[in-house]
Design a protein around this motif. Structure first.
Motif, short mmCIF file in Angstrom:
data_model
loop_
_atom_site.label_atom_id
_atom_site.label_comp_id
_atom_site.label_asym_id
_atom_site.label_seq_id
_atom_site.Cartn_x
_atom_site.Cartn_y
_atom_site.Cartn_z
N LEU A 10 0.83 -1.20 0.00
CA LEU A 10 0.00 0.00 0.00
C LEU A 10 0.86 1.25 0.00
CD1 LEU A 10 -3.09 0.42 0.11
CD2 LEU A 10 -2.86 0.80 2.55
N GLY A 11 1.97 1.20 0.73
CA GLY A 11 2.88 2.33 0.76
C GLY A 11 3.74 2.44 -0.48
N ALA A 12 4.04 1.28 -1.10
CA ALA A 12 4.87 1.30 -2.31
C ALA A 12 4.11 1.82 -3.51
CB ALA A 12 5.39 -0.11 -2.60
N SER A 13 2.79 1.67 -3.50
CA SER A 13 1.98 2.12 -4.64
C SER A 13 2.20 3.59 -4.96
CB SER A 13 0.50 1.84 -4.37
OG SER A 13 0.28 0.46 -4.19
N PRO A 14 2.22 4.49 -3.96
CA PRO A 14 2.49 5.89 -4.28
C PRO A 14 3.90 6.16 -4.79
CG PRO A 14 1.39 5.69 -2.17
CD PRO A 14 1.79 4.32 -2.57
N LEU A 15 4.83 5.21 -4.61
CA LEU A 15 6.14 5.38 -5.22
C LEU A 15 6.05 5.38 -6.74
CD1 LEU A 15 8.38 3.04 -3.03
CD2 LEU A 15 8.59 5.52 -3.25
N LEU A 16 5.10 4.60 -7.25
CA LEU A 16 4.96 4.43 -8.69
C LEU A 16 3.85 5.27 -9.28
CD1 LEU A 16 5.29 0.52 -8.78
CD2 LEU A 16 7.09 2.20 -9.23
N ALA A 17 2.70 5.32 -8.59
CA ALA A 17 1.50 5.89 -9.19
C ALA A 17 1.61 7.36 -9.58
CB ALA A 17 0.30 5.65 -8.27
N PRO A 18 1.94 8.29 -8.66
CA PRO A 18 1.99 9.69 -9.07
C PRO A 18 3.09 9.98 -10.08
CG PRO A 18 1.96 9.48 -6.68
CD PRO A 18 2.26 8.12 -7.25
N THR A 19 4.23 9.32 -9.91
CA THR A 19 5.33 9.52 -10.84
C THR A 19 4.93 9.05 -12.24
OG1 THR A 19 6.87 9.13 -9.03
CG2 THR A 19 7.78 9.09 -11.26
N ALA A 20 4.35 7.86 -12.31
CA ALA A 20 3.87 7.35 -13.59
C ALA A 20 2.79 8.25 -14.16
CB ALA A 20 3.34 5.93 -13.43
N GLY A 21 1.89 8.73 -13.26
CA GLY A 21 0.82 9.60 -13.72
C GLY A 21 1.33 10.91 -14.29
N SER A 22 2.37 11.46 -13.68
CA SER A 22 2.91 12.72 -14.18
C SER A 22 3.53 12.55 -15.56
CB SER A 22 3.95 13.28 -13.20
OG SER A 22 5.06 12.42 -13.07
N TYR A 23 4.26 11.45 -15.76
CA TYR A 23 4.87 11.21 -17.08
C TYR A 23 3.81 10.88 -18.13
CZ TYR A 23 9.66 11.38 -15.37
OH TYR A 23 10.86 11.80 -14.85
N LEU A 24 2.80 10.09 -17.74
CA LEU A 24 1.72 9.77 -18.68
C LEU A 24 0.99 11.03 -19.11
CD1 LEU A 24 0.20 6.56 -17.03
CD2 LEU A 24 1.19 6.70 -19.33
N THR A 25 0.70 11.92 -18.14
CA THR A 25 -0.03 13.14 -18.45
C THR A 25 0.77 14.04 -19.39
OG1 THR A 25 -1.14 13.05 -16.30
CG2 THR A 25 -1.15 15.16 -17.45
N LEU A 26 2.06 14.16 -19.12
CA LEU A 26 2.91 15.01 -19.96
C LEU A 26 3.05 14.45 -21.38
CD1 LEU A 26 5.69 15.92 -17.38
CD2 LEU A 26 4.13 17.53 -18.47
N ALA A 27 3.12 13.11 -21.47
CA ALA A 27 3.38 12.49 -22.78
C ALA A 27 2.11 12.25 -23.60
CB ALA A 27 4.12 11.17 -22.58
#
Length: 409
Positions: free
Chosen positions: A141-158
């Protein structure tokens, strides 16, 4: 149970419990882009986060009885199917009102995964191992935010903000297939379990009247509000107040999540030497102290960006240390009603989380004071309920012992 099977089950259950944090965290960096695309404000977009929390809270109460009646997997399949359909609706949203509605239905489907996960832990593992398993799951549960917002920021930009919901759709399909073909059914359908309103209400009441349940479930859920307030207000604090960009925010959000991961690891080690009750007590007091320090520092303008990050990190560390233990102690008294207990626990956590997240909508855009205030109030109230409730648990135990002695005579 062999060690290999133990690890295997924890991994599959981790996939279930990770669905909600990914659904919550991945689109946070896209709030500004969504607002521009749908011709609205970031505050209005934030209502889609609140509607998700509300859907999670009410959905829990629906799936609990269903999983006690039909087994864990059939309701899980239905929920994941609804989540998949709603994810398509999120992708196609042409207005903020449609997005808010689709997020509500996405949550009503996705919460089946969390209810099933918590109930299956109670089904599949002995009581002595429940706290350890929850600690491992909270690492996920804690590791999910390691990936989710970072991935979301790159997905949104790209690719634009809609790509976030394409990825969530793909994740949910993977979880559905894993549930169908890999996850065992842990609870046989119970034809004697009534789904009529009266018996269902009686089941919920029998659970919530248990002093051990209401003490640890309520105190743990209120303490957990700090996390939801942070999730709801983090983009406003770090992007609007401190001026961070999408990428910087994604990495910072991930870094703070390390506190949650560290708490899970520390908790696993502490459980080898201390009881869950002892860990909860120390964590509750520490959360009060550091939340108050955060509030005082924010009110006086002492913290800045680094100080704010440090205070949030520490407070969420203690939230992560408290929650696996309060969840384990809440669920420990139940076998037949584990689904109902799981639903109530989740509804409390997410219902209160929706309130704290919505409260961040009042954020002034000028400081971290609202976030610090909510964290301090949550910590103080949780500690108060915990220490009062523990007296009730001791009193009930004494009454039960006296009754047993009297019956023996």
């Amino acid at each position: 149970m062999t060690k290999k099977r133990y690890i295997f089950l924890v991994l599959i259950l981790g996939m279930l419990i990770a669905l909600s944090p990914f659904s919550i965290d991945m689109y946070l960096p896209a709030f500004g882009d969504i607002a521009k695309s749908l011709h609205t404000t970031s505050a209005r977009v934030e209502l889609s986060l609140s509607s998700y929390f509300i859907g999670l809270a009410f959905g829990q109460l629906l799936y609990g009885p269903l999983m006690d009646r039909f087994g864990r997997k059939a309701p899980l399949y239905f929920g994941l199917g609804l989540y998949i359909i709603a994810s398509v609706g999120c992708f196609l949203s042409s207005s903020v009102e449609m997005l808010i509605t689709m997020r509500l239905f996405q949550a009503l489907g996705g919460c089946a995964a969390q209810v099933a996960c918590i109930a299956m832990v109670r089904d599949l593992f002995p009581v002595s191992d429940i706290a350890k398993v929850y600690a491992l799951l909270f690492v996920v549960l804690g590791a999910s935010p390691l990936l989710a917002p970072t991935a979301g920021s790159y997905l949104t930009l790209a690719f634009g903000w809609q790509s976030v919901f394409v990825v969530l759709l793909a994740i949910s399909v993977m979880v559905l297939f894993a549930s169908i073909f890999v996850l065992p059914e842990s609870y046989k359908p119970d034809p004697t379990y009534s789904l009529k309103p009266g018996p269902i209400v009686s089941s919920f009441l029998s659970v919530i009247r248990n002093p051990q349940f209401y003490t640890y479930a309520i105190s743990g859920s209120i303490a957990f509000c700090s996390l939801f307030a942070y999730v709801g207000g983090s983009s406003l604090v770090f992007m609007d107040v401190f001026g961070l960009g999408k990428r910087e925010f994604g990495w910072l959000f991930a870094g703070i999540a390390v506190g949650f991961i560290g708490a899970g690891q520390v908790n696993t080690q502490l459980l080898k030497r201390f009881k869950s009750e002892q860990i909860i007590a120390i964590s509750a007091i520490s959360q009060v102290v550091f939340s108050a320090m955060f509030l005082i520092g924010a009110l006086n303008g002492w913290l800045g960006l680094v100080g704010t990050i440090a205070m949030i990190f520490i407070v969420l560390f203690f939230v992560g240390l408290t929650n696996p233990n309060t969840s384990a102690l809440s669920m420990a008294p139940f076998t037949r009603n584990a689904g109902v207990a799981s639903a109530l626990l989740g509804a409390m956590q997410l219902g209160l989380g929706a309130v704290s997240s919505s409260a961040m909508g009042w954020f002034s855009g000028k400081s971290a004071v609202p976030l610090a205030t909510i964290m301090t109030l949550a910590a103080g109230l949780a500690a108060l309920i915990l220490f009062i409730g523990r007296r009730n648990i001791v009193h009930k135990a004494e009454v039960d012992v006296n009754a047993a002695v009297g019956a023996g005579h």
